[in-house]
Motif scaffolding. Structure first.
Motif, PDB file in Angstrom:
ATOM      1  N   LEU A 167       0.890  -1.325  -0.212  1.00 13.20           N
ATOM      2  CA  LEU A 167       0.110  -0.018  -0.089  1.00 13.20           C
ATOM      3  C   LEU A 167       1.282   0.761   0.170  1.00 13.20           C
ATOM      4  N   LYS A 168       0.798   1.705  -0.572  1.00 12.31           N
ATOM      5  CA  LYS A 168       1.497   3.384  -1.020  1.00 12.31           C
ATOM      6  C   LYS A 168       1.080   4.244  -1.522  1.00 12.31           C
ATOM      7  N   GLY A 169       1.212   5.725  -1.509  1.00 10.47           N
ATOM      8  CA  GLY A 169       0.496   6.996  -1.508  1.00 10.47           C
ATOM      9  C   GLY A 169       1.599   7.312  -2.936  1.00 10.47           C
ATOM     10  N   ASP A 170       0.971   8.884  -2.885  1.00  5.93           N
ATOM     11  CA  ASP A 170       1.228   9.064  -4.539  1.00  5.93           C
ATOM     12  C   ASP A 170       2.236   9.010  -5.222  1.00  5.93           C
ATOM     13  N   VAL A 196      -7.797   0.314  -5.655  1.00  8.24           N
ATOM     14  CA  VAL A 196      -8.891  -0.411  -5.159  1.00  8.24           C
ATOM     15  C   VAL A 196      -9.329   0.140  -4.036  1.00  8.24           C
ATOM     16  N   GLY A 197     -10.692  -0.374  -3.971  1.00 10.07           N
ATOM     17  CA  GLY A 197     -11.565   0.768  -3.212  1.00 10.07           C
ATOM     18  C   GLY A 197     -12.751   1.575  -3.292  1.00 10.07           C
ATOM     19  N   LEU A 204      -8.877   6.101  -3.426  1.00 11.83           N
ATOM     20  CA  LEU A 204      -9.053   4.786  -3.235  1.00 11.83           C
ATOM     21  C   LEU A 204      -7.439   4.890  -2.757  1.00 11.83           C
ATOM     22  N   SER A 205      -7.901   4.154  -2.540  1.00 11.52           N
ATOM     23  CA  SER A 205      -6.245   3.117  -1.667  1.00 11.52           C
ATOM     24  C   SER A 205      -5.384   2.612  -3.465  1.00 11.52           C
ATOM     25  N   THR A 206      -3.763   3.088  -3.079  1.00  9.27           N
ATOM     26  CA  THR A 206      -3.238   2.706  -3.960  1.00  9.27           C
ATOM     27  C   THR A 206      -2.343   1.240  -3.775  1.00  9.27           C
ATOM     28  N   VAL A 207      -1.650   0.726  -5.011  1.00 11.71           N
ATOM     29  CA  VAL A 207      -1.414  -1.074  -4.342  1.00 11.71           C
ATOM     30  C   VAL A 207      -0.117  -1.114  -5.055  1.00 11.71           C
TER      31      VAL A 207
END
Length: 235
Positions: A167-170, A196-197, A204-207
């Protein structure tokens, strides 16, 4: 002394996401807001956004995990994303891997209190348990380290054709580019950034998804690095 922030009521979507385990998700959120803050596992400023930024943000990771696989949550900390994932996916066999005693103590308490029989807490670093724990289908991580370093810890724990989900950010795309050479050495055959999400979390969650092939070369590479690091520490 700063007054403790109050845990907000769970959003309606949380009932849908956690289903019959929703009461356990509420209990976990309460533990994070209380013991988690007192023990320094999360910051008090995170309490008002525990549901959206932490529990739901992590639970939606389940969208990209196959049914019935084994998962190792590296650097689990206060149990994110491992505990929310365990609440929504009883079909998974999850190991929460964490080196710090105060955190593993908290994790063990949570697992026992919520009756998460499919979750095991292991104290240690990834390089220390390599070869001691069975290889897993999926490695998860959140806010542990930059992707290049994280991959060096997580990828060697995978079985052939496994995948690491971070799980990461920008900065996800930038991290993938910076880590491309290291990922190749570790045996990665595909790296992608997925979100996702939808309809659950905003943003949204970034993967970052790192898939490995059959070659064990990455495992040997990481093992050599771990041995070299231990040798340096003994000097």
């Amino acid at each position: 002394m700063t007054e403790a922030a109050e845990l907000p009521e769970a959003p309606a979507v949380a009932r849908e996401v956690f289903g019959e385990r929703f009461p356990d998700a509420v209990r976990y959120a309460e533990l994070l807001a209380d013991a988690g803050v007192r023990r320094g596992l999360i910051g008090p400023r995170e309490v008002p956004r525990l549901w959206e930024r932490h529990l739901l943000n992590c639970a939606v990771l389940s969208e990209v995990i196959d049914e019935g696989v084994s998962v190792c949550d590296v650097g689990s900390g206060a149990g994110l994303p491992g505990i929310p994932l365990a609440l929504v996916r009883p079909d998974l066999n999850i190991t929460l891997l964490e080196p710090l005693l105060r955190r593993t103590t908290f994790l063990t308490e949570v697992v026992e209190l919520l009756g998460l029989d499919h979750v095991t807490v292991v104290r240690g670093r990834a390089e220390e348990v390599l070869g001691k724990l069975p290889p897993v289908h999926v490695v998860t991580a959140r806010a542990v380290a930059p992707l290049e370093r994280l991959a060096g810890w997580g990828v060697p724990l995978l079985r052939p054709y496994g995948e690491m989900l971070a799980l990461k950010g920008d900065t996800a795309e930038e991290e993938v580019k910076a880590a491309s050479a290291a990922l190749s050495k570790l045996g990665a055959v595909s790296t992608s950034v997925v979100q996702v999400g939808e309809g659950i979390v905003d943003p949204l969650s970034t993967v970052v998804r790192v898939e490995v092939g059959e070659s064990p070369g990455g495992v040997r590479f990481a093992t050599k690095k771990a041995k070299a690091a231990r040798a340096r520490r003994r000097r």
